[in-house]
Design a protein around this motif. Sequence first.
Motif, PDB file in Angstrom:
ATOM      1  N   UNK A  90      40.816  39.013  42.872  1.00  0.00           N
ATOM      2  CA  UNK A  90      40.179  38.860  44.158  1.00  0.00           C
ATOM      3  C   UNK A  90      39.287  40.124  44.659  1.00  0.00           C
ATOM      4  N   UNK A  91      39.546  41.321  43.961  1.00  0.00           N
ATOM      5  CA  UNK A  91      38.598  42.437  44.132  1.00  0.00           C
ATOM      6  C   UNK A  91      37.303  42.238  43.561  1.00  0.00           C
ATOM      7  N   UNK A 150      39.015  50.038  40.627  1.00  0.00           N
ATOM      8  CA  UNK A 150      39.564  50.953  41.613  1.00  0.00           C
ATOM      9  C   UNK A 150      40.147  50.232  42.949  1.00  0.00           C
ATOM     10  N   UNK A 151      39.943  49.058  43.094  1.00  0.00           N
ATOM     11  CA  UNK A 151      40.277  48.430  44.147  1.00  0.00           C
ATOM     12  C   UNK A 151      41.927  47.609  44.092  1.00  0.00           C
ATOM     13  N   UNK A 152      42.236  47.643  42.667  1.00  0.00           N
ATOM     14  CA  UNK A 152      43.679  47.266  42.603  1.00  0.00           C
ATOM     15  C   UNK A 152      44.778  48.445  43.606  1.00  0.00           C
ATOM     16  N   UNK A 153      45.728  47.457  44.243  1.00  0.00           N
ATOM     17  CA  UNK A 153      46.470  48.064  45.151  1.00  0.00           C
ATOM     18  C   UNK A 153      47.413  49.045  44.248  1.00  0.00           C
ATOM     19  N   UNK A 210      50.616  40.165  50.388  1.00  0.00           N
ATOM     20  CA  UNK A 210      50.052  40.355  51.815  1.00  0.00           C
ATOM     21  C   UNK A 210      49.304  41.849  51.781  1.00  0.00           C
ATOM     22  N   UNK A 211      50.268  42.743  51.791  1.00  0.00           N
ATOM     23  CA  UNK A 211      49.948  44.181  51.832  1.00  0.00           C
ATOM     24  C   UNK A 211      48.925  44.471  50.705  1.00  0.00           C
ATOM     25  N   UNK A 212      48.959  43.819  49.655  1.00  0.00           N
ATOM     26  CA  UNK A 212      48.140  44.343  48.631  1.00  0.00           C
ATOM     27  C   UNK A 212      46.803  43.619  48.657  1.00  0.00           C
ATOM     28  N   UNK A 213      46.832  42.443  49.377  1.00  0.00           N
ATOM     29  CA  UNK A 213      45.510  41.582  49.210  1.00  0.00           C
ATOM     30  C   UNK A 213      44.740  42.009  50.596  1.00  0.00           C
ATOM     31  N   UNK A 219      47.456  41.467  38.808  1.00  0.00           N
ATOM     32  CA  UNK A 219      46.299  40.583  38.508  1.00  0.00           C
ATOM     33  C   UNK A 219      45.795  39.859  39.621  1.00  0.00           C
ATOM     34  N   UNK A 220      46.509  39.424  40.676  1.00  0.00           N
ATOM     35  CA  UNK A 220      45.892  38.764  41.883  1.00  0.00           C
ATOM     36  C   UNK A 220      44.826  39.721  42.530  1.00  0.00           C
TER      37      UNK A 220
END
Length: 457
Positions: free
Chosen positions: A67-68, A309-312, A416-419, A62-63
């Motif tokens: 933010x993507x 496509x930018x979801x980690x 942090x890694x995903x963002x 979700x986050x």
Amino acid sequence: MSPELVSILVLVVVFVIATTRSVNMGALAFAAAFGVGTLVADLDADGIFAGFPGDLFVVLVGVTYLFAIARANGTTDWLVHAAVRLVRGRVALIPWVMFALTGALTAIGAVSPAAVAIVAPIALSFATRYAISPLLMGTMVVHGAQAGGFSPISIYGSIVNGIVEREGLPGSEVGLFLASLIANLLIASVLFAVLGGRKLWARGSVPVDGDGPTEATGTGAGGGAEKGTGKGTGTAGTAPTAVAVRPGQDTDGTGGATRLTPARIATLVALVALVVAVLGFDLDAGLTAVSLAVVLSTAWPDDSRRAVGEIAWSTVLLICGVLTYVGVLEEMGTITWAGEGVGGIGVPLLAAVLLCYIGAIVSAFASSVGIMGALIPLAVPFLAQGEIGAVGMVAALAVSATVVDVSPFSTNGALVLAAAPDVDRERFFRQLMVYGGIVVAAVPALAWLVLVVPGFG
């Protein structure tokens, strides 16, 4: 060989294979959870899936999705520009602004992962744009969250103080808060000095308000990537240069970063709504972020198509797999087995430092508050002997179990890694893992030496 020892050895094997063969550690951990859960712990599929972190899965998806969308429509560009104006172009102040912001949020009652979920995407977008080490920016956000995390009115502080009261131990709410605040402030100061902070000060101010280039394509010392190339080439001391405008982004002399379009206004409203919903109404950050992302996607579908496509996803697999295996360890009693073994040691000071290390190691993969809730009662027998001060021991456990949340396997580290946008994610993951390992190795011993050995409380 006991089942508990087998489960620990399998975890070591997972780490070795993932490190040497470049296999996604989450996929390996799922396989290990299946094998150990079925063959060693006699668990069925429901028992294995009981450890799957469904709430964290939704938070990560979700986050990063919300933010993507904010990155796709240029909202994060606008926020970065606004942050530079706030500090009058002094880029070196931004990491400390993010540290203070997350600390203030947790101190007034925000759950630590919620504060990190709100601040980290903005902070790391800023890091990429201004050639700041993503490792520096990400760890400053996490340590800021933990710095305020044990205030008397915070979630962590209230829970730990409640456990202390329930166990009949002497406590100090202010002492607990100050121990965490000072520890994280000192760590943040060292990180700032080591990871390029001095070069940021030497850089001085960058132009704002469209009177010169305000955005960077280089990378920080932590593995950021150059815009449009996906490869990092710069250093933390590199002066920022102009950035290419993304397709479909309007221009106004500053790459479109300062113009508020309808999509950006709506996204800003969504971000404010996320903060209000999480902090004001105690709603789930992941479900709220997904709902807001869906609303924005419905109104501006082109941005949504790019954002999905930018979801980690690789990070989601990694974290969920490892935490599912940790859930199997908890289900079969491995963590309790280790803690009880340490608690039975007849030397109180040695037992105290070992409990701090167990708290740090387990918390790097699991709930910080959960492990404190388990370890504080285990410390009661030797605290009752009077050789160890209860206030210092509780503070040492609290610091040891929370500073390690920079680990990429913890909720905060995973966020942090995903963002982090435009980074070599595998490299960034290794950096967070190495730094987390250093923290696990060093901080419990230091906390024990400073807080337990003198006998506070």
